[in-house]
Motif scaffolding. Sequence first.
Motif, short mmCIF file in Angstrom:
data_model
loop_
_atom_site.label_atom_id
_atom_site.label_comp_id
_atom_site.label_asym_id
_atom_site.label_seq_id
_atom_site.Cartn_x
_atom_site.Cartn_y
_atom_site.Cartn_z
N THR A 15 0.85 -1.18 0.00
CA THR A 15 0.00 0.00 0.00
C THR A 15 0.89 1.24 0.00
OG1 THR A 15 -0.10 0.31 2.40
CG2 THR A 15 -1.64 -1.29 1.43
N PRO A 16 0.31 2.43 -0.17
CA PRO A 16 1.10 3.67 -0.06
C PRO A 16 1.33 4.09 1.40
CG PRO A 16 -0.78 3.94 -1.55
CD PRO A 16 -1.02 2.71 -0.75
N GLY A 17 1.29 3.16 2.30
CA GLY A 17 1.54 3.41 3.71
C GLY A 17 0.35 3.00 4.55
N PRO A 18 0.60 2.30 5.66
CA PRO A 18 1.94 1.94 6.14
C PRO A 18 2.56 0.85 5.27
CG PRO A 18 0.29 0.87 7.49
CD PRO A 18 -0.44 1.78 6.55
N VAL A 19 3.87 0.73 5.34
CA VAL A 19 4.58 -0.29 4.57
C VAL A 19 5.25 -1.26 5.52
CG1 VAL A 19 4.99 1.38 2.72
CG2 VAL A 19 6.77 0.99 4.43
N GLU A 20 5.88 -2.27 4.97
CA GLU A 20 6.60 -3.23 5.80
C GLU A 20 7.75 -2.52 6.51
OE1 GLU A 20 7.84 -6.51 3.36
OE2 GLU A 20 5.83 -6.83 2.57
N GLY A 144 4.08 14.90 -2.47
CA GLY A 144 3.67 13.62 -3.05
C GLY A 144 2.27 13.28 -2.57
N GLU A 145 1.30 13.30 -3.47
CA GLU A 145 -0.10 13.08 -3.11
C GLU A 145 -0.45 11.61 -3.33
OE1 GLU A 145 -3.22 13.11 -1.64
OE2 GLU A 145 -3.01 15.28 -1.92
N THR A 146 -0.54 10.85 -2.23
CA THR A 146 -0.76 9.41 -2.35
C THR A 146 -2.15 9.07 -2.85
OG1 THR A 146 -1.32 9.29 -0.01
CG2 THR A 146 0.95 8.74 -0.63
N SER A 147 -3.12 9.95 -2.66
CA SER A 147 -4.48 9.63 -3.09
C SER A 147 -4.60 9.55 -4.60
CB SER A 147 -5.48 10.65 -2.54
OG SER A 147 -5.26 11.93 -3.11
N VAL A 323 4.28 5.41 -5.78
CA VAL A 323 2.86 5.04 -5.77
C VAL A 323 2.38 4.88 -7.20
CG1 VAL A 323 0.50 5.65 -5.07
CG2 VAL A 323 2.44 6.29 -3.61
N THR A 324 1.82 3.70 -7.52
CA THR A 324 1.31 3.42 -8.85
C THR A 324 -0.19 3.21 -8.77
OG1 THR A 324 3.40 2.43 -9.59
CG2 THR A 324 1.39 1.80 -10.80
N CYS A 325 -0.93 4.00 -9.54
CA CYS A 325 -2.39 3.94 -9.54
C CYS A 325 -2.88 3.23 -10.81
CB CYS A 325 -2.99 5.34 -9.48
SG CYS A 325 -2.55 6.25 -7.98
N ILE A 326 -3.79 2.30 -10.62
CA ILE A 326 -4.28 1.45 -11.70
C ILE A 326 -5.79 1.61 -11.82
CG2 ILE A 326 -4.44 -0.93 -12.55
CD1 ILE A 326 -2.10 -1.49 -10.48
N GLU A 327 -6.27 1.82 -13.03
CA GLU A 327 -7.71 1.91 -13.25
C GLU A 327 -8.35 0.53 -13.06
OE1 GLU A 327 -8.78 3.73 -16.93
OE2 GLU A 327 -7.49 5.49 -16.62
N ILE A 328 -9.40 0.49 -12.26
CA ILE A 328 -10.12 -0.76 -12.08
C ILE A 328 -10.94 -1.04 -13.34
CG2 ILE A 328 -11.89 -1.95 -10.71
CD1 ILE A 328 -11.03 -0.23 -8.32
N PRO A 329 -10.77 -2.21 -13.96
CA PRO A 329 -11.50 -2.50 -15.20
C PRO A 329 -13.01 -2.38 -15.00
CG PRO A 329 -9.78 -4.13 -14.83
CD PRO A 329 -9.86 -3.30 -13.58
N ALA A 330 -13.70 -1.96 -16.05
CA ALA A 330 -15.15 -1.77 -16.00
C ALA A 330 -15.84 -3.06 -15.57
CB ALA A 330 -15.67 -1.33 -17.37
N THR A 365 5.33 1.20 -3.67
CA THR A 365 6.67 0.60 -3.66
C THR A 365 7.55 1.56 -2.85
OG1 THR A 365 6.94 1.59 -5.87
CG2 THR A 365 6.59 -0.79 -5.76
N MET A 366 7.50 1.38 -1.55
CA MET A 366 8.10 2.34 -0.63
C MET A 366 9.05 1.64 0.34
SD MET A 366 4.79 4.62 0.48
CE MET A 366 4.40 6.11 -0.41
N GLY A 367 10.23 2.23 0.51
CA GLY A 367 11.14 1.78 1.54
C GLY A 367 11.45 0.29 1.48
#
Length: 416
Positions: A15-20, A144-147, A323-330, A365-367
Amino acid sequence: MGFNSLNTPSRTIMTPGPVEVDPRVLRAMSTPILGQFDPAFTKLMNEVMEMIRQVFQTKNRWAFPIDGTSRAGNEALLASIIEPGDKVFVPIYGRFGHLLVEICERYGADVYSIQCPWGEVFDPDVVIAEMAKISPKVVAIVHGETSTGRMQPLEKIGKACREQDAILVVDAVASIGGVEVKTDDWFIDGLIGGTQKCLSVPAGMAPITFNERIEKLILERKKVEAGIATAEDEQYQRSRMAIASNYFDLAMLMDYWSPRRLNHHTEATSMVYGLYEGLRLVLEEGLKPRFIRHLLHEKALVTGIQAMGLKLYGDSEHKLPCVTCIEIPAGVDGESVRKMLLKEFSIEIASSFGPLQGKIWRIGTMGYSCRKENVLAVLGGLEAVLIRHEVQVNRGEALQAAMDIYAAEESAMTIL
């Protein structure tokens, strides 16, 4: 009734936080407690301050953590410099810009804001032109806007703030330790970081730094509160008001983190241990190699997602690398996919907020979470879950595409 001993499941957190959390940080946090004024601990506090300076790329005198999550850092800085009626300008391009507005309004600021569509960032010239119209005391903006997975260019805005005599406060919670953040070179007056993202430390502290421009505001305010203002300071007697918060009063916290060590709160000893180790690991890796590592794993993830046949969301030019944002398929239930990914593969990815709720997934993909095995795991798991949801994907292509990126990188390193 009795309770079982704590036994949390093992997760791959993407996730974009918290991370491992880095295992070395967890080990550091389990070391024996020291008294907060023990010389061994105050030495550690001084070293943490210096490491924050180096990670934040600043020569500021003041650099220390606020006890509390990242939002505590935002509130401490803003609460300590904003008085009722102050003009504050907040450019909003995602959820956390709205948070800055709310904090400023709660402390009585006269807030001006502009917005751009989520998934985009501002042309710096638009922000600068609006500043010239408003003449704000403070400009508060997210780096950096995680949303939305976007990153706002700041250098030109920072320079304009200095030229227009505005204080620039930046929320760099999602970017610090993962991408370049140049506090001094970008003319940032106050910067807030977070522990639970690219620093790979548990949530619970917000490292901040601020320069002499902010220090001057704080000390002027403190002087009036103490009743020691002189005749020539009459303008301050009329205008300066006591900060509404005791906990977030930077004047008190400066005394606590200075050689005076005036007691303000009981320091979160184990969190300081964790922050120390997290910052040490960043500096041990080196800022430049660390930023390159984040870019590599971002590239592998993005290449794999596209090879699978999924679409990325947002303006690609200003993508936040971690942070990578992916469109949810229709027609796909995004929450059902997330739940199955967690249940079957023990992998967690995130949804989003507001207008993007149910429309995108966000992968961080953080830390310490920014590793090859994690990227390959999330690609393989996501593909399998999407197939179970009857989504047409290019089977087997995602992992191969990502592995090609890693193979090319290994080959290049061998040549070097």
